[in-house]
Design a protein around this motif. Structure first.
Motif, PDB file in Angstrom:
ATOM      1  N   ARG A  32      54.663  39.382  40.578  1.00 51.05           N
ATOM      2  CA  ARG A  32      55.080  38.482  39.488  1.00 51.05           C
ATOM      3  C   ARG A  32      55.898  37.311  40.021  1.00 51.05           C
ATOM      4  O   ARG A  32      55.868  36.229  39.449  1.00 51.05           O
ATOM      5  CB  ARG A  32      55.861  39.253  38.441  1.00 51.05           C
ATOM      6  N   GLY A  33      56.592  37.526  41.109  1.00 51.05           N
ATOM      7  CA  GLY A  33      57.330  36.437  41.738  1.00 51.05           C
ATOM      8  C   GLY A  33      56.418  35.322  42.217  1.00 51.05           C
ATOM      9  O   GLY A  33      56.856  34.180  42.394  1.00 51.05           O
ATOM     10  N   GLU A  37      49.894  37.656  37.191  1.00 52.28           N
ATOM     11  CA  GLU A  37      50.087  38.391  35.937  1.00 52.28           C
ATOM     12  C   GLU A  37      48.867  39.226  35.543  1.00 52.28           C
ATOM     13  O   GLU A  37      49.011  40.299  34.968  1.00 52.28           O
ATOM     14  CB  GLU A  37      50.431  37.425  34.799  1.00 52.28           C
ATOM     15  N   ARG A  38      47.679  38.711  35.818  1.00 48.55           N
ATOM     16  CA  ARG A  38      46.461  39.428  35.400  1.00 48.55           C
ATOM     17  C   ARG A  38      46.350  40.764  36.132  1.00 48.55           C
ATOM     18  O   ARG A  38      46.631  40.853  37.330  1.00 48.55           O
ATOM     19  CB  ARG A  38      45.207  38.611  35.712  1.00 48.55           C
ATOM     20  N   GLU A  39      45.941  41.774  35.412  1.00 42.18           N
ATOM     21  CA  GLU A  39      45.814  43.116  35.982  1.00 42.18           C
ATOM     22  C   GLU A  39      44.878  43.130  37.190  1.00 42.18           C
ATOM     23  O   GLU A  39      45.180  43.735  38.217  1.00 42.18           O
ATOM     24  CB  GLU A  39      45.310  44.069  34.899  1.00 42.18           C
ATOM     25  N   ARG A  44      44.366  43.677  43.135  1.00 42.52           N
ATOM     26  CA  ARG A  44      44.007  43.145  44.456  1.00 42.52           C
ATOM     27  C   ARG A  44      45.257  43.013  45.329  1.00 42.52           C
ATOM     28  O   ARG A  44      45.215  43.321  46.522  1.00 42.52           O
ATOM     29  CB  ARG A  44      43.289  41.800  44.309  1.00 42.52           C
ATOM     30  N   TYR A  45      46.357  42.572  44.741  1.00 42.66           N
ATOM     31  CA  TYR A  45      47.614  42.466  45.481  1.00 42.66           C
ATOM     32  C   TYR A  45      48.039  43.849  45.997  1.00 42.66           C
ATOM     33  O   TYR A  45      48.428  43.998  47.157  1.00 42.66           O
ATOM     34  CB  TYR A  45      48.687  41.866  44.561  1.00 42.66           C
ATOM     35  N   LEU A  46      47.950  44.865  45.140  1.00 44.19           N
ATOM     36  CA  LEU A  46      48.293  46.231  45.563  1.00 44.19           C
ATOM     37  C   LEU A  46      47.408  46.696  46.720  1.00 44.19           C
ATOM     38  O   LEU A  46      47.891  47.314  47.674  1.00 44.19           O
ATOM     39  CB  LEU A  46      48.126  47.214  44.405  1.00 44.19           C
ATOM     40  N   ARG A  78      44.461  31.494  43.881  1.00 50.87           N
ATOM     41  CA  ARG A  78      45.215  31.866  45.082  1.00 50.87           C
ATOM     42  C   ARG A  78      44.848  33.273  45.533  1.00 50.87           C
ATOM     43  O   ARG A  78      44.723  33.543  46.726  1.00 50.87           O
ATOM     44  CB  ARG A  78      46.716  31.745  44.842  1.00 50.87           C
ATOM     45  N   MET A  79      44.661  34.169  44.572  1.00 49.47           N
ATOM     46  CA  MET A  79      44.270  35.540  44.936  1.00 49.47           C
ATOM     47  C   MET A  79      42.872  35.567  45.550  1.00 49.47           C
ATOM     48  O   MET A  79      42.621  36.319  46.490  1.00 49.47           O
ATOM     49  CB  MET A  79      44.346  36.468  43.722  1.00 49.47           C
TER      50      MET A  79
END
Length: 99
Positions: A32-33, A37-39, A44-46, A78-79
């Motif tokens: 979130r930093g 926000e999108r699940e 993907r971040y996890l 960005r993701m």
């Protein structure tokens, strides 16, 4: 939690549910930093946290991660770029293991 257990079952098997939940919450705060926000993007971040390390986003080993995450633009774009770089990094690591 189900997402992680399905995608990275081996890693999750080594972690208690309580610790896994702590990791997920910690990762959520970090993502979130960066405006994630999108699940879908958070999942993907996890995944990247488990692939490259819990602090991959600030690791000097992966300077591209911090550069992308802190750049301007939509979080989803960005993701996408982050995942492209991660795939390249994985390919390079695999090649270096087989050489």
């Amino acid at each position: 939690m189900c997402h992680l257990k399905n995608c990275i079952a081996e890693s999750c098997a080594l972690i208690s549910e309580a610790d896994l939940l702590k990791i997920i919450r910690w990762g959520r705060r970090r993502s979130r930093g960066y405006g994630i926000e999108r699940e879908y993007d958070f999942f993907r971040y996890l995944n990247l946290m488990f692939m490259f390390g819990m602090e991959f986003d600030t690791s000097p080993q992966y300077p591209w991660a911090a550069r992308i995450l802190t750049s301007k633009g939509r979080a989803a774009a960005r993701m996408d770029l982050l995942m492209d770089h991660a795939m390249l990094a994985c390919s390079r690591m695999e090649r270096s293991r087989t050489d």
